[in-house]
Design a protein around this motif. Structure first.
Motif, PDB file in Angstrom:
ATOM      1  N   GLU A 132       0.829  -1.201   0.000  1.00 22.10           N
ATOM      2  CA  GLU A 132       0.000   0.000   0.000  1.00 22.10           C
ATOM      3  C   GLU A 132       0.870   1.259   0.000  1.00 22.10           C
ATOM      4  O   GLU A 132       0.592   2.233  -0.710  1.00 22.10           O
ATOM      5  N   ASP A 133       1.952   1.240   0.771  1.00 21.62           N
ATOM      6  CA  ASP A 133       2.861   2.385   0.802  1.00 21.62           C
ATOM      7  C   ASP A 133       3.534   2.592  -0.548  1.00 21.62           C
ATOM      8  O   ASP A 133       3.686   3.731  -1.014  1.00 21.62           O
ATOM      9  N   VAL A 134       3.946   1.485  -1.178  1.00 23.90           N
ATOM     10  CA  VAL A 134       4.590   1.590  -2.489  1.00 23.90           C
ATOM     11  C   VAL A 134       3.617   2.136  -3.516  1.00 23.90           C
ATOM     12  O   VAL A 134       4.005   2.891  -4.420  1.00 23.90           O
ATOM     13  N   ARG A 135       2.367   1.758  -3.406  1.00 25.92           N
ATOM     14  CA  ARG A 135       1.348   2.292  -4.315  1.00 25.92           C
ATOM     15  C   ARG A 135       1.303   3.813  -4.237  1.00 25.92           C
ATOM     16  O   ARG A 135       1.243   4.515  -5.260  1.00 25.92           O
ATOM     17  N   GLY A 136       1.326   4.361  -3.018  1.00 24.66           N
ATOM     18  CA  GLY A 136       1.343   5.810  -2.861  1.00 24.66           C
ATOM     19  C   GLY A 136       2.634   6.433  -3.370  1.00 24.66           C
ATOM     20  O   GLY A 136       2.615   7.513  -3.982  1.00 24.66           O
ATOM     21  N   ASP A 137       3.763   5.751  -3.126  1.00 25.14           N
ATOM     22  CA  ASP A 137       5.040   6.264  -3.616  1.00 25.14           C
ATOM     23  C   ASP A 137       5.068   6.309  -5.142  1.00 25.14           C
ATOM     24  O   ASP A 137       5.596   7.261  -5.742  1.00 25.14           O
ATOM     25  N   LEU A 138       4.515   5.275  -5.783  1.00 22.56           N
ATOM     26  CA  LEU A 138       4.506   5.230  -7.245  1.00 22.56           C
ATOM     27  C   LEU A 138       3.631   6.337  -7.821  1.00 22.56           C
ATOM     28  O   LEU A 138       3.997   6.975  -8.820  1.00 22.56           O
ATOM     29  N   MET A 139       2.492   6.572  -7.195  1.00 20.87           N
ATOM     30  CA  MET A 139       1.622   7.651  -7.659  1.00 20.87           C
ATOM     31  C   MET A 139       2.344   8.997  -7.568  1.00 20.87           C
ATOM     32  O   MET A 139       2.289   9.818  -8.495  1.00 20.87           O
ATOM     33  N   ALA A 140       3.047   9.223  -6.453  1.00 19.65           N
ATOM     34  CA  ALA A 140       3.778  10.481  -6.292  1.00 19.65           C
ATOM     35  C   ALA A 140       4.907  10.603  -7.306  1.00 19.65           C
ATOM     36  O   ALA A 140       5.144  11.677  -7.874  1.00 19.65           O
ATOM     37  N   THR A 186      16.506  11.770 -12.463  1.00 19.74           N
ATOM     38  CA  THR A 186      16.275  11.323 -11.087  1.00 19.74           C
ATOM     39  C   THR A 186      14.825  10.913 -10.879  1.00 19.74           C
ATOM     40  O   THR A 186      14.534   9.867 -10.282  1.00 19.74           O
ATOM     41  N   ALA A 187      13.891  11.719 -11.381  1.00 16.58           N
ATOM     42  CA  ALA A 187      12.470  11.386 -11.243  1.00 16.58           C
ATOM     43  C   ALA A 187      12.123  10.111 -11.999  1.00 16.58           C
ATOM     44  O   ALA A 187      11.366   9.263 -11.506  1.00 16.58           O
ATOM     45  N   PHE A 188      12.700   9.953 -13.191  1.00 15.48           N
ATOM     46  CA  PHE A 188      12.415   8.765 -13.991  1.00 15.48           C
ATOM     47  C   PHE A 188      12.993   7.510 -13.342  1.00 15.48           C
ATOM     48  O   PHE A 188      12.338   6.460 -13.265  1.00 15.48           O
ATOM     49  N   ASP A 189      14.229   7.586 -12.834  1.00 13.57           N
ATOM     50  CA  ASP A 189      14.842   6.438 -12.160  1.00 13.57           C
ATOM     51  C   ASP A 189      14.078   6.069 -10.888  1.00 13.57           C
ATOM     52  O   ASP A 189      13.935   4.893 -10.560  1.00 13.57           O
ATOM     53  N   THR A 190      13.598   7.090 -10.178  1.00  8.66           N
ATOM     54  CA  THR A 190      12.801   6.827  -8.972  1.00  8.66           C
ATOM     55  C   THR A 190      11.524   6.083  -9.309  1.00  8.66           C
ATOM     56  O   THR A 190      11.120   5.146  -8.613  1.00  8.66           O
ATOM     57  N   MET A 191      10.886   6.479 -10.398  1.00 13.14           N
ATOM     58  CA  MET A 191       9.669   5.795 -10.830  1.00 13.14           C
ATOM     59  C   MET A 191       9.937   4.339 -11.194  1.00 13.14           C
ATOM     60  O   MET A 191       9.202   3.429 -10.800  1.00 13.14           O
ATOM     61  N   LEU A 192      11.035   4.088 -11.922  1.00 16.02           N
ATOM     62  CA  LEU A 192      11.380   2.712 -12.306  1.00 16.02           C
ATOM     63  C   LEU A 192      11.701   1.858 -11.079  1.00 16.02           C
ATOM     64  O   LEU A 192      11.292   0.689 -10.995  1.00 16.02           O
ATOM     65  N   ALA A 193      12.436   2.437 -10.131  1.00 14.19           N
ATOM     66  CA  ALA A 193      12.767   1.686  -8.917  1.00 14.19           C
ATOM     67  C   ALA A 193      11.519   1.372  -8.106  1.00 14.19           C
ATOM     68  O   ALA A 193      11.393   0.280  -7.518  1.00 14.19           O
ATOM     69  N   THR A 194      10.582   2.296  -8.074  1.00 18.99           N
ATOM     70  CA  THR A 194       9.337   2.069  -7.336  1.00 18.99           C
ATOM     71  C   THR A 194       8.496   0.987  -8.001  1.00 18.99           C
ATOM     72  O   THR A 194       7.876   0.155  -7.332  1.00 18.99           O
ATOM     73  N   VAL A 195       8.464   0.986  -9.331  1.00 18.37           N
ATOM     74  CA  VAL A 195       7.752  -0.077 -10.054  1.00 18.37           C
ATOM     75  C   VAL A 195       8.362  -1.437  -9.740  1.00 18.37           C
ATOM     76  O   VAL A 195       7.650  -2.427  -9.542  1.00 18.37           O
ATOM     77  N   ASP A 196       9.686  -1.493  -9.666  1.00 14.94           N
ATOM     78  CA  ASP A 196      10.363  -2.753  -9.333  1.00 14.94           C
ATOM     79  C   ASP A 196      10.002  -3.209  -7.931  1.00 14.94           C
ATOM     80  O   ASP A 196       9.750  -4.407  -7.692  1.00 14.94           O
ATOM     81  N   ARG A 197       9.972  -2.280  -6.983  1.00 13.42           N
ATOM     82  CA  ARG A 197       9.559  -2.628  -5.611  1.00 13.42           C
ATOM     83  C   ARG A 197       8.132  -3.141  -5.589  1.00 13.42           C
ATOM     84  O   ARG A 197       7.820  -4.137  -4.930  1.00 13.42           O
TER      85      ARG A 197
END
Length: 361
Positions: A132-140, A186-197
């Motif tokens: 659930e937390d990752v879902r919010g992180d990915l949206m952000a 940085t924003a794009f890499d963060t999004m990819l890492a969050t998708v992986d999580r």
């Protein structure tokens, strides 16, 4: 009814525990400031007169203390904070007063306890809440990318966003302004890492849902539209023991019933109470929207979930799907506000989930 002589209230914090014991026969109070060490707390409780029962509020310190005391033979109730009765004129709050208040409520049998989950159930619940937390992180993370591009006048118009095609489009952008390219990367890499999580958590949840004590309930709940493996597993671990609820009480337990203020002949109802488990309530609210779509041709995923369930669960699920779609049609014909109607559907969906979870056969 508990037959303790001494009622103990504990105000538990990360680095200290304020304890108050109330002798039910003499009225004497025993107060002590303790460390969070469980053995020290147990030794002090056993020094009190007669048989003792203990209570403390549910909070960030978890259920470890309650499990320890129960294993040691001490009756321990974890109190629901929202159900604690407090005088309306009480404006002074200290650790000692809180411990005394808990001890008095326990002595009067006025504590409303929460269910203490097992270690395994709490671990599964942490897994669901991490997702659930990752879902919010990915949206952000996605919002940061889209808004950064929007500030540069770049808007995607090639179809549905956040698909493979959209990701290829995102990789094509480069910027010459100093700092902007680094911010975008940085924003794009963060999004990819969050998708992986998210994907790793999804895989772990799917594995646990397929082979655990929750498998039977997950397969049954999956007979309802909008309740896939992730949602079914989340409901299973958040609610835990379905037998302690009924089809009428589960809506109130999840905070899906309207607030009410009635006096005499007047009756006024407002928005839902939003008490209880917020995670399970959100899952049901999201699942309820799926029942607005026509039910003439069930999708492939739903039919696959039916194949994993028993005939009785499949029949019950189909009955619930038809009922909930009919309810949506009725609300739409009456021009009910969709958000309000969906909440009512979610409340009824909770009852159908309960009936499937306790189904025999």
């Amino acid at each position: 009814m508990m037959s303790q002589r001494t009622s103990v209230g504990l105000d538990v914090h990360a680095r200290s525990v304020v304890a108050c014991g109330l002798d039910g026969e003499t009225g004497e109070m025993f107060e002590r400031r303790l460390t969070p060490d469980h053995h020290e707390i147990l030794v002090w409780i056993r020094s009190l007169p007669g048989r003792a029962a203990v209570t403390y509020e549910a909070g960030p310190t978890g259920f470890g203390l309650a499990r320890f005391l129960l294993a040691a033979g001490i009756v321990c109730l974890v109190a629901a904070p929202s159900k604690l009765q407090r005088p309306s004129g009480d404006r002074v709050k200290t650790d000692t007063r809180d411990a005394r208040h808990l001890a008095r409520l326990l002595h009067l049998s006025e504590i409303v306890p929460v269910t203490i989950p097992s270690v395994e159930q709490e671990a599964a619940r942490d897994l669901v809440r991490a997702r659930e937390d990752v879902r919010g992180d990915l949206m952000a993370a996605r919002h940061r990318i889209s808004k950064l591009l929007l500030r540069q006048g770049i808007v995607y118009s090639g179809g549905k966003a956040w698909t493979g095609k959209h990701q290829v489009w995102l990789r094509t952008h480069t910027f010459t302004v100093p700092g902007l390219q680094l911010a975008y990367d940085t924003a794009f890499d963060t999004m990819l890492a969050t998708v992986d999580r998210r994907d790793r958590l999804d895989a772990a949840i799917a594995e646990m849902a397929a082979d655990s004590v929750y498998t039977l309930v997950v397969s049954r709940l999956g007979c309802l539209r909008g309740i896939s493996t992730l949602t079914a597993f989340g409901l299973a671990v958040e609610i835990g023991d379905w037998q302690r609820l009924t089809g009428r009480s589960i809506g109130a337990y999840l905070g899906l019933v309207p607030t009410e203020s009635s006096s005499g002949a007047s009756r006024s109802q407002g928005s839902i109470t939003k008490t209880g488990n917020a995670h399970a309530r959100r899952l049901l609210i999201e699942a309820a929207w799926h029942h607005r779509q026509p039910y003439h041709h069930p999708g492939v995923d739903l039919r696959r979930r039916w194949d994993r369930a028993t005939p009785s669960a499949r029949a019950r699920g189909q009955q619930g799907n038809r009922r909930l779609y009919g309810r949506w049609q009725s609300f739409d014909q009456r021009r009910k506000r969709p958000v309000v109607a969906n909440t009512a559907i979610a409340r009824e969906l909770a009852g159908w989930c309960w009936s499937l979870a306790i189904l025999d056969g």
